[in-house]
Write an enzyme that holds these catalytic residues in place. Structure first.
Site, mmCIF file in Angstrom:
data_model
loop_
_atom_site.group_PDB
_atom_site.id
_atom_site.type_symbol
_atom_site.label_atom_id
_atom_site.label_comp_id
_atom_site.label_asym_id
_atom_site.label_seq_id
_atom_site.Cartn_x
_atom_site.Cartn_y
_atom_site.Cartn_z
ATOM 1 N N GLY A 107 0.773 -1.247 0.000
ATOM 2 C CA GLY A 107 0.000 0.000 0.000
ATOM 3 C C GLY A 107 0.796 1.285 0.000
ATOM 4 O O GLY A 107 0.322 2.305 -0.492
ATOM 5 N N ASP A 137 0.934 3.424 4.621
ATOM 6 C CA ASP A 137 -0.236 4.014 3.968
ATOM 7 C C ASP A 137 -1.370 4.263 4.960
ATOM 8 O O ASP A 137 -2.052 5.271 4.900
ATOM 9 C CB ASP A 137 -0.735 3.112 2.821
ATOM 10 C CG ASP A 137 -0.943 1.662 3.257
ATOM 11 O OD1 ASP A 137 -0.548 1.305 4.390
ATOM 12 O OD2 ASP A 137 -1.492 0.876 2.475
ATOM 13 N N ASP A 152 -4.228 1.103 11.143
ATOM 14 C CA ASP A 152 -5.567 0.603 11.427
ATOM 15 C C ASP A 152 -5.528 0.016 12.848
ATOM 16 O O ASP A 152 -5.515 0.763 13.827
ATOM 17 C CB ASP A 152 -5.905 -0.413 10.329
ATOM 18 C CG ASP A 152 -7.355 -0.845 10.312
ATOM 19 O OD1 ASP A 152 -8.209 -0.029 9.951
ATOM 20 O OD2 ASP A 152 -7.634 -1.986 10.665
ATOM 21 N N LYS A 163 -6.794 5.414 11.171
ATOM 22 C CA LYS A 163 -8.168 5.142 11.629
ATOM 23 C C LYS A 163 -8.091 4.849 13.118
ATOM 24 O O LYS A 163 -8.091 3.686 13.526
ATOM 25 C CB LYS A 163 -8.686 3.864 10.941
ATOM 26 C CG LYS A 163 -9.509 4.080 9.704
ATOM 27 C CD LYS A 163 -10.174 2.775 9.292
ATOM 28 C CE LYS A 163 -9.634 2.268 7.991
ATOM 29 N NZ LYS A 163 -10.210 0.988 7.567
ATOM 30 N N PHE A 207 -13.568 1.629 4.977
ATOM 31 C CA PHE A 207 -12.511 0.971 4.223
ATOM 32 C C PHE A 207 -12.156 1.843 3.027
ATOM 33 O O PHE A 207 -13.026 2.216 2.240
ATOM 34 C CB PHE A 207 -12.949 -0.412 3.748
ATOM 35 C CG PHE A 207 -11.790 -1.237 3.291
ATOM 36 C CD1 PHE A 207 -11.046 -1.958 4.209
ATOM 37 C CD2 PHE A 207 -11.423 -1.261 1.957
ATOM 38 C CE1 PHE A 207 -9.949 -2.707 3.796
ATOM 39 C CE2 PHE A 207 -10.325 -2.003 1.534
ATOM 40 C CZ PHE A 207 -9.596 -2.723 2.459
ATOM 41 N N ASP A 245 -5.724 -0.900 -1.666
ATOM 42 C CA ASP A 245 -6.486 -1.832 -2.494
ATOM 43 C C ASP A 245 -7.727 -2.399 -1.814
ATOM 44 O O ASP A 245 -7.861 -2.387 -0.589
ATOM 45 C CB ASP A 245 -5.602 -3.038 -2.846
ATOM 46 C CG ASP A 245 -5.390 -3.938 -1.621
ATOM 47 O OD1 ASP A 245 -4.895 -3.434 -0.600
ATOM 48 O OD2 ASP A 245 -5.761 -5.130 -1.685
HETATM 49 P P1 XMP Z 1 -3.198 -2.776 10.771
HETATM 50 O O1 XMP Z 1 -4.536 -3.265 11.235
HETATM 51 O O2 XMP Z 1 -2.151 -3.840 10.843
HETATM 52 O O3 XMP Z 1 -3.472 -2.461 9.265
HETATM 53 O O4 XMP Z 1 -2.788 -1.478 11.424
HETATM 54 C C1 XMP Z 1 -2.541 -1.911 8.451
HETATM 55 C C2 XMP Z 1 -2.628 -2.584 7.118
HETATM 56 O O5 XMP Z 1 -3.949 -3.049 6.848
HETATM 57 C C3 XMP Z 1 -4.378 -2.675 5.592
HETATM 58 N N1 XMP Z 1 -5.576 -1.825 5.732
HETATM 59 C C4 XMP Z 1 -6.250 -1.305 4.730
HETATM 60 N N2 XMP Z 1 -6.051 -1.395 3.410
HETATM 61 N N3 XMP Z 1 -7.920 -0.003 3.046
HETATM 62 C C5 XMP Z 1 -6.897 -0.757 2.572
HETATM 63 O O6 XMP Z 1 -6.715 -0.818 1.369
HETATM 64 C C6 XMP Z 1 -8.191 0.151 4.373
HETATM 65 O O7 XMP Z 1 -9.120 0.850 4.747
HETATM 66 C C7 XMP Z 1 -7.304 -0.553 5.258
HETATM 67 N N4 XMP Z 1 -7.255 -0.635 6.590
HETATM 68 C C8 XMP Z 1 -6.171 -1.424 6.861
HETATM 69 C C9 XMP Z 1 -3.214 -1.973 4.954
HETATM 70 O O8 XMP Z 1 -2.571 -2.892 4.103
HETATM 71 C C10 XMP Z 1 -2.285 -1.591 6.061
HETATM 72 O O9 XMP Z 1 -0.925 -1.696 5.718
HETATM 73 MG MG MG Z 2 -4.009 -4.076 1.597
#
Ligand code: XMP
Ligand code: MG
Length: 174
Positions: free
Chosen positions: A44, A100, A103, A131, A152, A159
């Site tokens: 990402g 990117d 989350d 987020k 999302f 993606d």
């Molecule tokens: P975590 O939960 O590990 O998430 O902090 C980070 C990774 O999860 C993916 N991610 C998303 N990808 N839209 C996306 O395309 C979203 O809304 C989203 N939320 C989490 C992303 O790959 C990121 O590196």
């Molecule tokens: Mg992804």
């Protein structure tokens, strides 16, 4: 199913450009005169990384790691592991993680743990989006672009099932 999902703009390409400029200015202030290693998290972050580094006018290096967390779709498995590392030395280097989206915080914490074992001189995090409502592991960005609602998002490198990375705007799916 995928073909029914319509991307709606959340942040336009102009808003993104302004935010990346602001982040580049903040990063420049802190790393001017150093030679940091910018570490992107695949896939990402590749678009954000490409735009960010072209606004930085001091020596730097770029590497990427890959972490598996999200499978297909929107929900994290709750587990994350590093599936691609890199060989550049980290010991005594200034390392800036470029992400990117923050989350749950799982991905970033896996990468931070991997790096801390290698004893960098400093370790900071630059995230284009955050987020905060979804956080499970306490992680905060040193440089942050946009704070997101719990939607999302896709586009600008992000993606949905590997699609939509090419959208120039940050969008959510309806
Ligand atoms: P975590 O939960 O590990 O998430 O902090 C980070 C990774 O999860 C993916 N991610 C998303 N990808 N839209 C996306 O395309 C979203 O809304 C989203 N939320 C989490 C992303 O790959 C990121 O590196
Ligand atoms: Mg992804």
């Amino acid at each position: 199913m995928d073909s029914q999902l319509k991307p709606r703009i959340l942040f336009t390409r102009d808003e993104i450009e302004a935010v990346v400029k602001r982040l580049a200015a903040e990063v420049s202030q802190d790393y001017q005169g150093k030679c940091p290693l910018l570490l992107g998290i695949l896939k990402g972050s590749f678009v954000f990384m490409a735009d960010l580094i072209r606004l930085l006018d001091f020596p730097l290096e770029v590497e990427f790691v890959k972490v598996s967390s999200y499978g297909r779709g929107r929900e994290s498995s709750g587990k994350a592991k590093l599936v691609k590392g890199f060989s550049s030395p980290v010991k005594d280097r200034d390392v800036l993680i470029v992400e990117d989206i923050l989350d749950t915080g799982l991905t970033t914490s896996v990468v931070s743990d991997y790096l801390r074992e290698k004893k960098p001189a400093s370790l900071k995090l630059c995230a284009l989006t955050d987020k905060p409502s979804r956080r499970r592991i306490p992680v905060t960005a040193d440089y942050l672009g946009f704070t997101l609602p719990d939607k999302f998002i896709v586009g600008y490198g992000l993606d949905w099932n590997q699609k939509f990375r090419n959208l120039p705007d940050i969008c959510y799916l309806e």
